[in-house]
Design an enzyme around this catalytic site. Structure first.
Site, PDB file in Angstrom:
ATOM      1  N   CYS A  54      29.020   5.357  49.035  1.00  0.00           N
ATOM      2  CA  CYS A  54      27.779   5.186  50.278  1.00  0.00           C
ATOM      3  C   CYS A  54      28.534   4.892  51.762  1.00  0.00           C
ATOM      4  CB  CYS A  54      26.977   3.834  49.917  1.00  0.00           C
ATOM      5  SG  CYS A  54      25.933   3.193  51.101  1.00  0.00           S
ATOM      6  N   GLY A  55      27.847   5.295  52.859  1.00  0.00           N
ATOM      7  CA  GLY A  55      28.345   4.919  54.175  1.00  0.00           C
ATOM      8  C   GLY A  55      28.606   3.472  54.292  1.00  0.00           C
TER       9      GLY A  55
END
Length: 174
Positions: A54-55
């Protein structure tokens, strides 16, 4: 005549209302061992639904810093979830290895669960339902949403993914 569930909750009017506290909810560690949340009475708990791809994954660093800095009063609990963008595809061993190798994670990690939908884990039912937590309802919007619980097992508040773990929104309670 009351059903067994109505007798347990004492309410025919609202049979979904439960007398369960967060300390009564069963959950397992990433290694498959039962976690007794009641062992954390007297400490605050921060639950974070985590994902490896995930970012926001770099928040693992600050979650570890938070865990280290406040270990006497706070337990950080990572809760792997693959419901947002399929960003936690690994199995338990892969998740554990990734977290240790890339971020030095030593805080508690649970089994991979569902945090929303029809198969929502009871922990997240409690965290997201005012009827259960007594404070407010919410929905989990994305990975790295945070739920802070006080030392008596009460929901303090929740924070969206953009709130960094070391934000004063969280640390002011520590």
């Amino acid at each position: 005549m009351k059903t067994a569930k109505e007798a347990k909750t004492g309410s025919k009017k609202n049979p979904t209302k439960s007398m369960t506290t967060i300390y009564d909810i069963p959950i397992y560690s990433l290694q498959g061992e039962p976690i007794e949340l009641s062992q954390f009475r007297g400490k605050k708990m921060l639950f974070v639904n985590v994902a490896s791809e995930c970012g926001f994954t770099n928040q693992y660093k600050d979650l570890q810093k938070l865990s280290d800095a406040y270990s006497d009063i706070l337990v950080v609990i990572g809760v792997p979830c693959n419901q947002f963008g399929q960003q936690e595809p690994g199995d338990s061993q892969q998740i554990q290895s990734f977290c240790e190798r890339n971020y030095g994670v030593t805080f508690l990690m649970t089994e991979k669960i569902k945090v929303k939908g029809s198969d929502q884990h009871p922990l997240y039912k409690w965290l997201t339902s005012k009827d259960l937590n007594g404070k407010k309802s919410s929905s989990v919007k994305w990975n790295f949403q945070k739920y802070l619980i006080d030392e008596n097992g009460n929901l303090i508040d929740y924070y969206f993914s953009i709130t960094k773990p070391l934000s004063t929104k969280i640390t002011k309670y520590l």
